[in-house]
Design an enzyme around this catalytic site. Structure first.
Site, mmCIF file in Angstrom:
data_model
loop_
_atom_site.group_PDB
_atom_site.id
_atom_site.type_symbol
_atom_site.label_atom_id
_atom_site.label_comp_id
_atom_site.label_asym_id
_atom_site.label_seq_id
_atom_site.Cartn_x
_atom_site.Cartn_y
_atom_site.Cartn_z
ATOM 1 N NE ARG A 161 -2.930 0.386 3.319
ATOM 2 C CZ ARG A 161 -2.322 0.914 4.389
ATOM 3 N NH1 ARG A 161 -1.882 2.161 4.349
ATOM 4 N NH2 ARG A 161 -2.144 0.212 5.488
ATOM 5 C CE1 TYR A 216 -18.708 7.885 -15.268
ATOM 6 C CE2 TYR A 216 -17.324 8.170 -13.330
ATOM 7 C CZ TYR A 216 -18.196 7.407 -14.084
ATOM 8 O OH TYR A 216 -18.553 6.167 -13.649
ATOM 9 C CG ASP A 265 -10.841 13.290 -16.055
ATOM 10 O OD1 ASP A 265 -10.220 12.676 -16.952
ATOM 11 O OD2 ASP A 265 -11.684 12.738 -15.321
ATOM 12 C CE LYS A 295 -13.593 4.358 -18.383
ATOM 13 N NZ LYS A 295 -13.727 5.296 -17.334
HETATM 14 N N1 LCS Z 1 -13.036 10.528 -15.484
HETATM 15 C C1 LCS Z 1 -13.693 10.336 -16.636
HETATM 16 C C2 LCS Z 1 -13.645 11.381 -17.701
HETATM 17 C C3 LCS Z 1 -14.432 9.165 -16.817
HETATM 18 O O1 LCS Z 1 -15.070 8.999 -17.982
HETATM 19 C C4 LCS Z 1 -14.475 8.201 -15.769
HETATM 20 C C5 LCS Z 1 -15.252 6.944 -15.904
HETATM 21 C C6 LCS Z 1 -13.794 8.458 -14.590
HETATM 22 C C7 LCS Z 1 -13.062 9.628 -14.488
HETATM 23 C C8 LCS Z 1 -13.783 7.477 -13.450
HETATM 24 O O2 LCS Z 1 -12.926 6.442 -13.753
HETATM 25 P P1 LCS Z 1 -13.023 4.953 -13.140
HETATM 26 O O3 LCS Z 1 -13.102 5.121 -11.657
HETATM 27 O O4 LCS Z 1 -14.255 4.333 -13.696
HETATM 28 O O5 LCS Z 1 -11.756 4.324 -13.586
HETATM 29 N N2 LCS Z 1 -16.116 6.937 -16.966
HETATM 30 C C9 LCS Z 1 -16.966 6.007 -17.280
HETATM 31 C C10 LCS Z 1 -17.856 6.120 -18.348
HETATM 32 O O6 LCS Z 1 -18.005 7.117 -19.059
HETATM 33 N N3 LCS Z 1 -18.528 5.006 -18.480
HETATM 34 O O7 LCS Z 1 -18.239 4.104 -17.487
HETATM 35 C C11 LCS Z 1 -17.208 4.699 -16.657
#
Ligand code: LCS
Length: 400
Positions: free
Chosen positions: A63, A116, A188, A213
């Protein structure tokens, strides 16, 4: 390879050659080793104490740091032009840790209003409960951001392109406003990836990613990354990451190191496919509007060209169907090749409905205000043969 030598190399070359793993006992593996261990051995009590006191370099407990995860952090930071990076269990893990590190009760955050869904709900729910005030603004308008700033504003936050409106933020102006007001700027960068956009190059303080992503790239891992100055990354690791504990496991880190190798290749294909599909959709009689920064019809196309000198605008686009929600629903139900799923940045094309899925945490009336209409459809264009994707969309649109 020495740091100096790396700096001479192009992005694609550095992506293929991760920062070298620390070699152990003369073993030099070609692929980075996966240190699948929760803890690390000490030679004796003195050594353990020295490591805890920070008097000796070395691993203690996963951790607090893990050699596989560290390769990812250093390689990612190198590609994002940052001094250092930290890896997290998810994009939300990265965003929440950075914000909790930067903000205290009584502070104020100004955020772009299109975000998001879970980032939005973090800012609407947990942060205000902890005593942080939040103002959402149209971040495409730098004057509006400036007007929202108060003496207690500590952070300016935005997504660019924003999910799912595809609105852009002028990174240079956003960074300048942060410096002028003494606020830390956090952007972001998930939609573009470091191959197409490096916010720190424009003066932004912190870049965060859902590495789930494009960095992972294959839809098989959930992860987050944050990049910034060495000092801020150290603070986040020593407090928010260590004490809240949203760390990335070593195998997931390894998948991301592998994903980074093909990031440039994938982003090129995602972008050229998305550009072709956006142009095709724009001409389709059943489509009322397409939002893609690579289209001259995008209201901020000139800004996109300035911020994306490669002339590539990523794989994300959204469209509005004539006939609103019902037409959008039918399109989603009729596609055969495009995958009906949330998330984005995978090799295959994903299609989803933000109002009822990714952004359903936002009230219906707020959805409209932030550009999420009931008929909005979002596509994460994959790396398939583009003609096959167009044929699928064509058959799905036929008879709508
Ligand atoms: N930032 C953006 C721009 C995102 O699209 C997402 C997730 C996150 C942060 C959060 O990331 P995660 O914790 O899921 O790794 N976006 C998603 C979407 O558009 N569809 O499913 C998840």
């Amino acid at each position: 390879m020495h740091d100096g030598e790396r700096k001479e190399l192009s992005f694609s070359t550095r992506a293929v050659h991760p920062v070298e793993p620390e070699s152990t006992d003369g073993v030099r593996p070609h692929a980075p080793p996966i240190y699948q261990t929760s803890t690390f051995l000490f030679d004796n009590v003195e050594q353990g104490a020295r490591r805890f006191a920070g008097e000796e370099e070395g691993y203690i407990y996963s951790r607090l740091g893990n050699p596989t995860t560290r390769i990812l952090e250093m390689t990612g930071a190198d590609l994002e032009n940052a001094e250092d990076g930290a890896a997290f269990a998810s994009g939300m893990g990265a965003i929440s840790a950075v914000l909790l590190q930067l903000l205290s009760a009584g502070d104020h955050l100004v955020a772009g209003r299109t975000l998001y869904g879970c980032t939005y709900s973090l800012m609407q729910g947990i942060l205000p409960r902890m005593g942080v005030q939040v103002t959402f603004v149209d971040a495409t308008d730098i004057t509006a951001v400036k007007e929202a700033v108060r003496p207690e504003t500590r952070v300016l936050y935005a997504e660019t392109p924003a999910n799912p409106s595809m609105d852009l933020v002028d990174l240079e102006a956003f960074a300048a406003l942060g410096r002028e007001t003494g606020a830390t700027t956090v952007v972001d960068n998930t939609f573009m990836s470091p191959y197409l956009q490096r916010p720190l190059d424009w003066g932004i303080d912190v870049s965060v990613h859902s590495a789930t992503k494009y960095i992972g790239g294959h839809g098989d891992v959930v992860a987050g990354l944050a990049f910034s100055s060495a000092d801020l990354v150290a603070e986040v690791k020593e407090e928010a990451l260590k004490d809240i504990g949203a760390i990335l496991g070593p195998f997931d880190a390894w998948l991301l190191i592998r994903g980074l190798k093909t990031l440039p290749l994938r982003m090129e294909k995602h972008s050229t496919n998305a550009q072709t599909i956006a142009e095709w959709l724009q001409e389709h009689p059943r489509v009322s509007r397409v939002r893609y920064p690579g289209l001259p019809s995008h209201p901020q196309h000139q800004l996109a060209r300035r911020q994306n000198p490669r002339g590539l605008y990523g794989g994300m686009l959204s469209l509005e169907m004539e006939g609103g929600f019902e037409a959008g629903r039918q399109l989603l139900d009729r596609v055969r090749l495009c995958t009906l799923a949330v998330s984005l940045g995978a090799t295959d094309t994903l299609i989803e409905h933000p109002a009822s899925m990714t952004h359903s945490t936002i009230d219906e009336k707020d959805q409209r205000a932030v550009g999420i209409s009931p008929g909005l459809v979002r596509m994460s264009v994959g790396v398939e043969d583009c003609d096959d994707l167009l044929s699928d969309l064509e058959q799905a649109m036929r008879g709508l």
